[in-house]
Write a protein that holds these residues in place. Sequence first.
Motif, PDB file in Angstrom:
ATOM      1  N   LYS A 151       0.725  -1.176  -0.046  1.00  0.00           N
ATOM      2  CA  LYS A 151       0.040  -0.120   0.016  1.00  0.00           C
ATOM      3  C   LYS A 151       0.737   1.269   0.035  1.00  0.00           C
ATOM      4  CE  LYS A 151      -3.144   3.232   0.723  1.00  0.00           C
ATOM      5  NZ  LYS A 151      -3.906   3.728  -0.366  1.00  0.00           N
ATOM      6  N   ILE A 152       1.774   1.197   0.909  1.00  0.00           N
ATOM      7  CA  ILE A 152       2.512   2.653   1.293  1.00  0.00           C
ATOM      8  C   ILE A 152       3.428   2.953   0.138  1.00  0.00           C
ATOM      9  CG2 ILE A 152       3.760   4.006   2.851  1.00  0.00           C
ATOM     10  CD1 ILE A 152       2.485   2.382   5.156  1.00  0.00           C
ATOM     11  N   VAL A 153       4.229   1.824  -0.239  1.00  0.00           N
ATOM     12  CA  VAL A 153       5.355   1.957  -0.832  1.00  0.00           C
ATOM     13  C   VAL A 153       4.964   1.903  -2.582  1.00  0.00           C
ATOM     14  CG1 VAL A 153       7.625   1.068  -1.855  1.00  0.00           C
ATOM     15  CG2 VAL A 153       7.112   0.942   0.666  1.00  0.00           C
ATOM     16  N   ASP A 194       0.728   3.917  -3.257  1.00  0.00           N
ATOM     17  CA  ASP A 194       0.958   5.243  -2.935  1.00  0.00           C
ATOM     18  C   ASP A 194       1.665   6.172  -3.766  1.00  0.00           C
ATOM     19  OD1 ASP A 194      -1.368   4.836  -1.152  1.00  0.00           O
ATOM     20  OD2 ASP A 194      -0.224   5.334   0.786  1.00  0.00           O
ATOM     21  N   ASN A 195       2.743   5.652  -4.298  1.00  0.00           N
ATOM     22  CA  ASN A 195       3.715   6.148  -5.180  1.00  0.00           C
ATOM     23  C   ASN A 195       3.438   6.083  -6.457  1.00  0.00           C
ATOM     24  OD1 ASN A 195       6.187   6.909  -3.951  1.00  0.00           O
ATOM     25  ND2 ASN A 195       6.213   5.164  -3.048  1.00  0.00           N
ATOM     26  N   CYS A 196       2.416   5.106  -6.640  1.00  0.00           N
ATOM     27  CA  CYS A 196       1.914   5.065  -8.192  1.00  0.00           C
ATOM     28  C   CYS A 196       0.729   5.982  -8.497  1.00  0.00           C
ATOM     29  CB  CYS A 196       1.405   3.548  -8.292  1.00  0.00           C
ATOM     30  SG  CYS A 196       2.421   2.197  -8.686  1.00  0.00           S
ATOM     31  N   ALA A 197      -0.053   6.332  -7.184  1.00  0.00           N
ATOM     32  CA  ALA A 197      -0.995   7.232  -7.319  1.00  0.00           C
ATOM     33  C   ALA A 197      -0.876   8.648  -7.984  1.00  0.00           C
ATOM     34  CB  ALA A 197      -1.722   7.745  -5.825  1.00  0.00           C
ATOM     35  N   PRO A 198       0.068   9.273  -7.873  1.00  0.00           N
ATOM     36  CA  PRO A 198       0.407  10.816  -8.522  1.00  0.00           C
ATOM     37  C   PRO A 198       0.634  10.609  -9.864  1.00  0.00           C
ATOM     38  CG  PRO A 198       1.799  10.594  -6.490  1.00  0.00           C
ATOM     39  CD  PRO A 198       1.218   9.197  -6.624  1.00  0.00           C
ATOM     40  N   ILE A 214      -3.886  -0.341  -8.411  1.00  0.00           N
ATOM     41  CA  ILE A 214      -5.091  -1.127  -7.656  1.00  0.00           C
ATOM     42  C   ILE A 214      -4.923  -2.237  -7.144  1.00  0.00           C
ATOM     43  CG2 ILE A 214      -6.092  -2.003  -9.680  1.00  0.00           C
ATOM     44  CD1 ILE A 214      -8.692  -1.050  -8.721  1.00  0.00           C
ATOM     45  N   TYR A 215      -3.945  -3.119  -7.653  1.00  0.00           N
ATOM     46  CA  TYR A 215      -3.615  -4.401  -7.116  1.00  0.00           C
ATOM     47  C   TYR A 215      -3.211  -4.214  -5.812  1.00  0.00           C
ATOM     48  CZ  TYR A 215      -1.337  -8.812  -6.203  1.00  0.00           C
ATOM     49  OH  TYR A 215      -0.810  -9.902  -5.780  1.00  0.00           O
ATOM     50  N   ALA A 216      -1.943  -3.416  -5.741  1.00  0.00           N
ATOM     51  CA  ALA A 216      -1.274  -3.215  -4.427  1.00  0.00           C
ATOM     52  C   ALA A 216      -2.211  -2.700  -3.318  1.00  0.00           C
ATOM     53  CB  ALA A 216      -0.029  -2.680  -4.858  1.00  0.00           C
ATOM     54  N   ASP A 217      -3.049  -1.842  -3.820  1.00  0.00           N
ATOM     55  CA  ASP A 217      -3.726  -1.157  -2.862  1.00  0.00           C
ATOM     56  C   ASP A 217      -4.816  -1.948  -2.319  1.00  0.00           C
ATOM     57  OD1 ASP A 217      -4.634   2.072  -2.335  1.00  0.00           O
ATOM     58  OD2 ASP A 217      -6.405   0.725  -2.078  1.00  0.00           O
ATOM     59  N   PHE A 218      -5.480  -2.757  -3.037  1.00  0.00           N
ATOM     60  CA  PHE A 218      -6.592  -3.521  -2.782  1.00  0.00           C
ATOM     61  C   PHE A 218      -6.023  -4.905  -2.035  1.00  0.00           C
ATOM     62  CE2 PHE A 218     -10.830  -5.643  -4.037  1.00  0.00           C
ATOM     63  CZ  PHE A 218     -11.242  -5.675  -2.609  1.00  0.00           C
ATOM     64  N   SER A 219      -5.061  -5.539  -2.568  1.00  0.00           N
ATOM     65  CA  SER A 219      -4.599  -6.759  -2.031  1.00  0.00           C
ATOM     66  C   SER A 219      -3.619  -6.380  -0.775  1.00  0.00           C
ATOM     67  CB  SER A 219      -3.808  -7.451  -2.927  1.00  0.00           C
ATOM     68  OG  SER A 219      -2.573  -6.783  -3.328  1.00  0.00           O
ATOM     69  N   GLY A 220      -3.297  -5.032  -0.712  1.00  0.00           N
ATOM     70  CA  GLY A 220      -2.633  -4.598   0.475  1.00  0.00           C
ATOM     71  C   GLY A 220      -3.494  -4.699   1.679  1.00  0.00           C
ATOM     72  N   TYR A 221      -4.572  -3.949   1.508  1.00  0.00           N
ATOM     73  CA  TYR A 221      -5.876  -3.648   2.307  1.00  0.00           C
ATOM     74  C   TYR A 221      -6.225  -5.199   2.891  1.00  0.00           C
ATOM     75  CZ  TYR A 221     -10.098  -2.665   4.814  1.00  0.00           C
ATOM     76  OH  TYR A 221     -11.008  -2.749   5.880  1.00  0.00           O
ATOM     77  N   THR A 222      -6.346  -6.275   1.955  1.00  0.00           N
ATOM     78  CA  THR A 222      -6.780  -7.425   2.376  1.00  0.00           C
ATOM     79  C   THR A 222      -5.706  -8.181   3.330  1.00  0.00           C
ATOM     80  OG1 THR A 222      -8.156  -7.857   0.229  1.00  0.00           O
ATOM     81  CG2 THR A 222      -7.125  -9.722   1.420  1.00  0.00           C
ATOM     82  N   GLY A 280       8.119   5.232   1.377  1.00  0.00           N
ATOM     83  CA  GLY A 280       6.676   5.493   1.625  1.00  0.00           C
ATOM     84  C   GLY A 280       6.272   6.918   1.060  1.00  0.00           C
ATOM     85  N   ALA A 281       5.303   6.997   0.410  1.00  0.00           N
ATOM     86  CA  ALA A 281       4.562   8.102   0.148  1.00  0.00           C
ATOM     87  C   ALA A 281       3.612   8.867   1.102  1.00  0.00           C
ATOM     88  CB  ALA A 281       3.903   8.195  -1.541  1.00  0.00           C
ATOM     89  N   LYS A 282       3.053   9.926   0.721  1.00  0.00           N
ATOM     90  CA  LYS A 282       2.184  10.494   1.714  1.00  0.00           C
ATOM     91  C   LYS A 282       0.974   9.803   1.710  1.00  0.00           C
ATOM     92  CE  LYS A 282      -0.776  14.634   2.287  1.00  0.00           C
ATOM     93  NZ  LYS A 282      -1.260  15.884   1.408  1.00  0.00           N
TER      94      LYS A 282
END
Length: 483
Positions: free
Chosen positions: A206-208, A211-215, A243-251, A472-474
């Motif tokens: 999620k963080i690395v 969140d770094n892909c998002a901007p 989206i994969y790192a974000d969602f699977s990271g949450y899971t 880690g990004a914001k």
Amino acid sequence: MIFNSFDFFVFLPIVFCAYWFILKKHLKSQNVLLLIASYVFYGWWDWRFLSLIMLSTVVDYFVGLQIFKNEDAKIRKRWLRISVLFNLGLLGFFKYFNFFIDSWVDAFNSIGYQMDYYSLNIILPVGISFYTFQTMSYSLDISKRKLEPTKDFIAFATFVAFFPQLVAGPIERASNLLPQFFKKRKFDYNTAVDGARQMLWGLFKKIVIADNCAPYVNDIFQNYSDYSSGTLILGVVVFAFQIYADFSGYTDIAIGVAKLFGFNFKRNFNYPYFSTNISDFWKRWHISLSSWLNDYVFTPLAIEYRDYKKYGIFLALFLTFLISGLWHGAGWNYIVWGGLHGLFYIPVIFSKKRFSSISSNKINSKNKSTLRDFPKMVLTFAMVCFTYIFFRAINLTEAINLNKAIINGLITNNIFDIKIPDIRIVLFIPCLILIEWLQREKAYGLDLQKVNSTVLRWVIYFILISVIIIFGAKAQSFIYFQF
């Protein structure tokens, strides 16, 4: 409250210590603590919406009891309708009211009839798509006599609101999670360590990565007219990993937190980007949702259309994916996204002698992807990325325009004029792919239970924690909170 916030890292140890050190001998008290903690966790975002989850809990608790005690099938169906209509009505009002009104007005405007209307400023409650499906499946399983209702309201309320999976899943079935609230739970060091390790892996993704892909992704999709087709294609690919790192990271974090409290969640991701066809993808991606849709939407429709043989199966599946698209968001772009996945199933359905399900929770290591499957994996990934254009775009018009920009760029041969993403993206996405490829027989990327060297394990932990701190990004909210 979100997993990647300071508030959560204060909240979690407090609940953990009270749960294991103060209330470890009192099962009922542990459940009460988890219920209170879950309501605090959810109410931290907006306490007003606690009333919705409480109301949903009360309705399905009493409906479940009424369905079970009545032998008359007609009466059971009436009670079941109350659960289904209530949950879908709740979801429909908060998530789809303005969408349906706007679509209705646009339809009349398209034929020259101008309509004046007012839209409501409705705030979408976080997690409503997840907990309404979870409570509704409870009533559906009772009506099918697959499950007996519980008379313990506290246990049921905690099952509905259990904070690790409340706002973005996995969508847990009562048959798996609810019985765990009645079993005495003993602290297991190895399970807790495994849970903490899975949390760390989820936070890294999620963080690395996400969140770094998002901007980069946000810039590409917001200013697509300024970039070459090569940059647009790369932006879509980067979004796929975001989206994969974000969602699977949450899971991963959710499953890890559950392990800390002695609970076991079903697996929700099984390395989906190593899929060899679209059917394989949906057996690996968001498994809790795809299996829910398989059991409660696709299977009944397939039975209804069974006389049409494979054409009936395709119709049932296509309608299921349209519903999946609508579940993800109140917009025509999401419906098109779902429809595309349904269309991509055509070769799978008509090339197999028997097609029976969309998803599966089973992990079949014998059929794991190999390097020989690389062309199939690339093709499947490309198909999924194409659908992501509709998923990520603000609306259907923007998705169509972005596709046009890619095609026009390919025609004018500006594909190699590419805006290079941040070096962190360039470094860490390949690292993620490599780690998950090597670990593809394990439950998650950082599963080190069979690594005997304590020193090696701690070196890996130190590296990951350092990477999270340094790169880690914001902190950003999880993507699936909006669904």
